[in-house]
Design a protein around this motif. Structure first.
Motif, mmCIF file in Angstrom:
data_model
loop_
_atom_site.group_PDB
_atom_site.id
_atom_site.type_symbol
_atom_site.label_atom_id
_atom_site.label_comp_id
_atom_site.label_asym_id
_atom_site.label_seq_id
_atom_site.Cartn_x
_atom_site.Cartn_y
_atom_site.Cartn_z
ATOM 1 N N ILE A 1 66.920 -5.150 -8.216
ATOM 2 C CA ILE A 1 65.880 -5.229 -7.192
ATOM 3 C C ILE A 1 66.435 -4.714 -5.865
ATOM 4 O O ILE A 1 67.506 -5.138 -5.420
ATOM 5 C CB ILE A 1 65.378 -6.677 -7.034
ATOM 6 N N PHE B 1 62.345 -1.949 -7.793
ATOM 7 C CA PHE B 1 63.578 -2.075 -8.569
ATOM 8 C C PHE B 1 64.007 -0.727 -9.128
ATOM 9 O O PHE B 1 63.187 0.179 -9.327
ATOM 10 C CB PHE B 1 63.403 -3.087 -9.716
ATOM 11 N N LEU C 1 62.177 -7.103 -1.987
ATOM 12 C CA LEU C 1 61.494 -8.310 -2.469
ATOM 13 C C LEU C 1 60.636 -8.880 -1.346
ATOM 14 O O LEU C 1 61.122 -9.124 -0.242
ATOM 15 C CB LEU C 1 62.521 -9.349 -2.931
ATOM 16 N N ILE D 1 57.964 -6.420 -5.813
ATOM 17 C CA ILE D 1 59.345 -5.946 -5.893
ATOM 18 C C ILE D 1 59.385 -4.425 -6.039
ATOM 19 O O ILE D 1 58.430 -3.795 -6.494
ATOM 20 C CB ILE D 1 60.103 -6.583 -7.080
#
Length: 233
Positions: free
Chosen positions: A156, A145, A159, A143
């Protein structure tokens, strides 16, 4: 005798007239010189008075040039400030690996971070970010973020599901013949080491290592499986 006296008187009269004329000419000459000298300084000072507007105009031009230079300098600084602002924004985006623990609602998921110094558990996520990504509990995800600014949950922005993960850390010790504990960025993680038991069995505690592991293919909720391990010198 009377004729001689008459001639003498006539000469005296002309002499007086001549003297008076000379005096008059002297007085007129004096007035002329006085007027000339009085006018001469005025003529000299006149160019100075004429130059005053020119000096004022020059000062205004200098002020305008200075103001224009300041505006250009401020304009030139704007890209640098914008660039600095962009760098600050990008510095608030972090990359990490985590295990998916499940969804809370349509816009919030739970993750267990495998690295980084953060201890976030809940993450906000948009539908367009997770679109096309099917997740099962226990799967490893990669991820990116944004760190929250107001004390809320991180958001996020990217992904993915990686095939494998490689992290540098420390070997803590064996849990048993099939599992070992590692530390990645202060995160304690227990991994299955069945495939590399011969490489791990002789390691000392706190040995610096590089570990490659992946989601357990048989059971994603079980401990991730180590594919390779290298000792760092």
């Amino acid at each position: 005798m009377s004729m001689k006296r008459g001639k003498g008187n006539t000469k005296k009269v002309w002499l007086v007239v001549l003297i008076v004329a000379i005096c008059a000419l002297g007085i007129l000459a004096g007035y002329y010189m006085a007027g000339y000298l009085a006018k001469k300084p005025a003529a000299v000072n006149q160019p100075v008075q004429t130059n005053q507007p020119s000096q004022q105009l020059q000062e205004e031009n200098d002020q305008n040039a200075t103001s224009q230079a300041q505006k250009e300098q401020a304009t030139n600084l704007q890209p640098s400030e914008q660039q600095q602002q962009d760098t600050t924004i990008s510095s608030e985006v972090y990359k990490a690996f985590a295990r998916f623990d499940g969804g809370i609602d349509a816009h919030t998921i739970q993750l267990s971070l495998l690295n980084t110094e953060f201890d976030y558990k809940e993450f906000e996520i948009d539908e367009k970010v997770k679109k096309g990504v099917e997740l099962s509990e226990g799967e490893i995800v990669e991820i990116e973020f944004e760190k929250p600014q107001d004390g809320g949950n991180p958001r996020i922005v990217s992904l993915k599901k990686p095939d494998k993960v490689t992290l540098k850390g420390k070997f803590v010790g064996l849990a048993d013949n099939n599992f070992a504990e590692f530390v990645f960025d202060q995160k304690h993680v227990v991994l299955q080491i069945s495939n590399v038991a011969d490489k791990v069995s002789y390691l000392d505690e706190n040995t610096d290592v590089e570990v490659t592991f992946k989601t357990n293919p048989q059971n994603p909720q079980s401990n991730p499986v180590v594919k390779d391990i290298k000792v760092l010198k």
